[in-house]
Write a protein that holds these residues in place. Structure first.
Motif, PDB file in Angstrom:
ATOM      1  N   UNK A   1      -2.027  -7.578   9.225  1.00 28.03           N
ATOM      2  CA  UNK A   1      -1.965  -6.614  10.324  1.00 28.03           C
ATOM      3  C   UNK A   1      -1.130  -5.392   9.926  1.00 28.03           C
ATOM      4  N   UNK A   2      -0.055  -5.632   9.201  1.00 28.39           N
ATOM      5  CA  UNK A   2       0.773  -4.520   8.722  1.00 28.39           C
ATOM      6  C   UNK A   2      -0.035  -3.635   7.778  1.00 28.39           C
ATOM      7  N   UNK A   3      -0.782  -4.273   6.870  1.00 28.95           N
ATOM      8  CA  UNK A   3      -1.597  -3.513   5.926  1.00 28.95           C
ATOM      9  C   UNK A   3      -2.640  -2.665   6.655  1.00 28.95           C
ATOM     10  N   UNK A   4      -3.259  -3.235   7.695  1.00 29.97           N
ATOM     11  CA  UNK A   4      -4.239  -2.463   8.464  1.00 29.97           C
ATOM     12  C   UNK A   4      -3.558  -1.303   9.179  1.00 29.97           C
ATOM     13  N   UNK A   5      -2.369  -1.561   9.708  1.00 29.97           N
ATOM     14  CA  UNK A   5      -1.641  -0.506  10.397  1.00 29.97           C
ATOM     15  C   UNK A   5      -1.260   0.642   9.491  1.00 29.97           C
ATOM     16  N   UNK A   6      -1.114   0.364   8.194  1.00 34.48           N
ATOM     17  CA  UNK A   6      -0.780   1.404   7.223  1.00 34.48           C
ATOM     18  C   UNK A   6      -2.020   2.083   6.648  1.00 34.48           C
ATOM     19  N   UNK A   7      -3.178   1.720   7.180  1.00 32.50           N
ATOM     20  CA  UNK A   7      -4.405   2.398   6.771  1.00 32.50           C
ATOM     21  C   UNK A   7      -5.164   1.739   5.644  1.00 32.50           C
ATOM     22  N   UNK A   8      -4.790   0.531   5.255  1.00 31.81           N
ATOM     23  CA  UNK A   8      -5.486  -0.165   4.170  1.00 31.81           C
ATOM     24  C   UNK A   8      -6.545  -1.111   4.734  1.00 31.81           C
ATOM     25  N   UNK A   9      -7.478  -1.501   3.886  1.00 34.86           N
ATOM     26  CA  UNK A   9      -8.553  -2.408   4.274  1.00 34.86           C
ATOM     27  C   UNK A   9      -8.416  -3.698   3.469  1.00 34.86           C
ATOM     28  N   UNK A  10      -7.812  -4.741   4.041  1.00 36.73           N
ATOM     29  CA  UNK A  10      -7.502  -5.957   3.277  1.00 36.73           C
ATOM     30  C   UNK A  10      -8.694  -6.577   2.570  1.00 36.73           C
ATOM     31  N   UNK A  11      -9.848  -6.622   3.235  1.00 36.60           N
ATOM     32  CA  UNK A  11     -11.020  -7.236   2.606  1.00 36.60           C
ATOM     33  C   UNK A  11     -11.441  -6.460   1.354  1.00 36.60           C
ATOM     34  N   UNK A  12     -11.476  -5.139   1.453  1.00 35.90           N
ATOM     35  CA  UNK A  12     -11.828  -4.331   0.289  1.00 35.90           C
ATOM     36  C   UNK A  12     -10.800  -4.439  -0.819  1.00 35.90           C
ATOM     37  N   UNK A  13      -9.525  -4.530  -0.444  1.00 41.56           N
ATOM     38  CA  UNK A  13      -8.461  -4.682  -1.439  1.00 41.56           C
ATOM     39  C   UNK A  13      -8.630  -5.998  -2.188  1.00 41.56           C
ATOM     40  N   UNK A  14      -8.948  -7.078  -1.467  1.00 45.83           N
ATOM     41  CA  UNK A  14      -9.134  -8.382  -2.115  1.00 45.83           C
ATOM     42  C   UNK A  14     -10.310  -8.350  -3.084  1.00 45.83           C
ATOM     43  N   UNK A  15     -11.413  -7.766  -2.651  1.00 46.38           N
ATOM     44  CA  UNK A  15     -12.593  -7.710  -3.518  1.00 46.38           C
ATOM     45  C   UNK A  15     -12.318  -6.899  -4.776  1.00 46.38           C
ATOM     46  N   UNK A  16     -11.676  -5.742  -4.619  1.00 45.32           N
ATOM     47  CA  UNK A  16     -11.367  -4.911  -5.783  1.00 45.32           C
ATOM     48  C   UNK A  16     -10.378  -5.605  -6.711  1.00 45.32           C
ATOM     49  N   UNK A  17      -9.408  -6.305  -6.138  1.00 42.51           N
ATOM     50  CA  UNK A  17      -8.427  -7.014  -6.956  1.00 42.51           C
ATOM     51  C   UNK A  17      -9.085  -8.122  -7.756  1.00 42.51           C
ATOM     52  N   UNK A  18      -9.948  -8.885  -7.126  1.00 41.37           N
ATOM     53  CA  UNK A  18     -10.610  -9.970  -7.843  1.00 41.37           C
ATOM     54  C   UNK A  18     -11.600  -9.439  -8.887  1.00 41.37           C
ATOM     55  N   UNK A  19     -12.187  -8.269  -8.650  1.00 50.65           N
ATOM     56  CA  UNK A  19     -13.015  -7.643  -9.676  1.00 50.65           C
ATOM     57  C   UNK A  19     -12.157  -7.288 -10.889  1.00 50.65           C
ATOM     58  N   UNK A  20     -10.975  -6.734 -10.642  1.00 51.45           N
ATOM     59  CA  UNK A  20     -10.059  -6.416 -11.728  1.00 51.45           C
ATOM     60  C   UNK A  20      -9.645  -7.678 -12.481  1.00 51.45           C
ATOM     61  N   UNK A  21      -9.326  -8.738 -11.732  1.00 44.25           N
ATOM     62  CA  UNK A  21      -8.943 -10.011 -12.362  1.00 44.25           C
ATOM     63  C   UNK A  21     -10.081 -10.550 -13.222  1.00 44.25           C
ATOM     64  N   UNK A  22     -11.296 -10.484 -12.717  1.00 45.34           N
ATOM     65  CA  UNK A  22     -12.451 -10.987 -13.468  1.00 45.34           C
ATOM     66  C   UNK A  22     -12.638 -10.219 -14.775  1.00 45.34           C
ATOM     67  N   UNK A  23     -12.478  -8.904 -14.734  1.00 43.59           N
ATOM     68  CA  UNK A  23     -12.598  -8.105 -15.959  1.00 43.59           C
ATOM     69  C   UNK A  23     -11.507  -8.469 -16.968  1.00 43.59           C
ATOM     70  N   UNK A  24     -10.280  -8.604 -16.488  1.00 41.54           N
ATOM     71  CA  UNK A  24      -9.164  -8.905 -17.382  1.00 41.54           C
ATOM     72  C   UNK A  24      -9.292 -10.299 -17.981  1.00 41.54           C
TER      73      UNK A  24
END
Length: 327
Positions: free
Chosen positions: A217-240
Motif C-alpha cells: 500500500x505504501x508503494x502504491x501511495x508513492x506512485x509505484x505499481x507493485x505487480x509491474x515491479x515484481x514482473x520486471x524484477x523477476x525478468x532481471x533475475x531470470x536474465x542474470x
C-alpha cells in the motif's frame, strides 16, 4: 559506512583477482606466475596464466556479479531473506532446460544461454505462484521447503535424462555441479550480454523495491505499481541467473551468502546493498574458487561444492534468526 564498505570490498576484490591469477592446482608456482604476469617466465607459466587462469578469473567476476545481484533482487521482491535462486528452484529450472536442450541436440553456447534463460523464467514464474500461496510466501521455512521440493523434482528429471542418454551425460557431467574450470575463453563474451541486460533492467527498480519493502500500500501511495515491479524484477533475475548458469552451471548458495554479508555492513536498504553486492559477489566466488584449487591438490573441487559448504551454515543462521515463534 557504505563508502568504507565499498572501498574495502573493492580492495578485497583486487587482491582476490591477483590471488586467482597466481595460485592454482598445477605445477606452476605463485612465483613463476608472478614473473609471467610481469612479462617474464617460461612458456608453460605464461600459458597457464593467460590462457587458463585469466579466463577463469574473468568468468568468476561475471558469474559472481550476476548471482550476487540476482539473490538480492529476489530477496527484495519476495521480502524474504531466504528467497535465493538456488533454494527456490530458479537455478534448477535453468539447469533442467539446458539438459533438455542438450538432449535435443543443442551444441552452441548461444543455445545453452537461451535454454538457461527460458528455464530461469519458468522458475521465476513458479516462485511468484509460491509467494501467493497462503501461509507459504510469508514463512521463510515453508518457502524454502517448497523451493526444495521443486528443485528436487527438476533434479530428478535431469537425472533421468542423464541416465537414459550417455551423450548428454558425458557433455554435462562436470557442468551440472557448477564449475569455473574448463570453460572456453569466449564464454565470458557470450554471457556478458545477459548480465548487462539484466543489470539495466534492475537499476530503475531500486527505488520501487525500496518502497515495496515498506508494504504494498505504501508503494502504491508513492506512485509505484507493485505487480509491474515484481514482473520486471523477476525478468532481471531470470536474465542474470540464466547467464550465470549457462556459463558456469548451477552454483549453490551464492545468492544467499552475498546479500547476507552485505547486510552486516550497510543494513537492509537495497539502494546501499546493490553496489556492495556487485563487489561482494565476485569476492565470494573468487575465494571459493581459490579454495577449490587448493584443498585436494593436485586435483580440484567444483566451486559449487565449496559454496555449498560456505552457504549451509549461513542458511541455518538465517532460518534461526527469522523463524516464526510458533515453529
Amino acid at each position: 559506512m557504505p563508502v568504507k564498505a565499498l572501498g574495502l570490498s573493492a580492495l578485497c576484490l583486487l587482491f582476490l583477482c591477483l590471488l586467482s591469477l597466481l595460485i592454482g592446482a598445477g605445477d606452476v608456482s605463485p612465483a613463476e606466475s608472478l614473473r609471467a604476469l610481469l612479462g617474464g617466465g617460461n612458456d608453460n607459466a605464461r600459458f597457464t596464466l593467460f590462457e587458463l587462469r585469466w579466463a577463469r578469473t574473468e568468468l568468476a567476476l561475471l558469474v559472481g556479479v550476476a548471482l550476487g545481484v540476482a539473490g538480492l533482487l529476489m530477496q527484495a521482491v519476495a521480502r524474504n531473506p531466504l528467497a535465493e535462486p538456488g533454494l527456490l528452484g530458479v537455478s534448477a529450472g535453468s539447469s533442467f532446460a539446458v539438459v533438455v536442450a542438450i538432449l535435443l541436440g543443442a551444441s552452441t553456447a548461444s543455445l545453452y544461454l537461451s535454454a538457461a534463460f527460458i528455464g530461469a523464467i519458468l522458475g521465476c514464474a513458479l516462485v511468484m505462484l509460491v509467494l501467493r500461496m497462503r501461509g507459504v510466501g510469508d514463512d521463510p521455512v515453508r518457502l524454502v521447503l517448497a523451493g526444495a521440493a521443486f528443485t528436487g523434482l527438476l533434479q530428478a528429471g535431469s537425472s533421468m535424462i542423464l541416465l537414459s542418454d550417455q551423450r548428454t551425460a558425458d557433455e554435462i557431467r562436470f557442468w551440472v555441479v557448477g564449475s569455473l574450470a574448463g570453460r572456453p575463453p569466449e564464454t565470458f563474451f557470450w554471457t556478458l550480454p545477459g548480465l548487462i541486460l539484466g543489470g539495466l533492467i534492475a537499476l530503475p527498480l531500486v527505488r520501487p523495491l525500496a518502497a515495496l519493502a515498506l508494504g504494498e500500500q505504501v508503494a502504491k501511495g508513492l506512485g509505484h505499481h507493485p505487480h509491474g515491479v515484481r514482473l520486471a524484477t523477476l525478468l532481471s533475475v531470470a536474465l542474470l541467473v540464466g547467464a550465470a548458469n549457462a556459463a558456469a552451471g548451477p552454483i549453490a548458495f551464492l545468492g544467499l551468502i552475498v546479500p547476507y554479508i552485505a547486510r552486516r555492513f550497510v543494513g537492509t536498504d537495497i539502494r546501499k546493498l546493490l553496489g556492495l553486492c556487485v563487489l561482494l559477489g565476485p569476492c565470494v566466488l573468487l575465494l571459493a574458487d581459490i579454495v577449490s584449487r587448493l584443498v585436494v591438490r593436485p586435483y580440484e573441487l567444483p566451486v559449487g561444492v565449496v559454496t555449498a559448504f560456505i552457504g549451509a551454515p549461513i542458511l541455518i543462521a538465517v532460518v534461526r534468526t527469522h523463524r516464526l515463534p510458533s515453529l
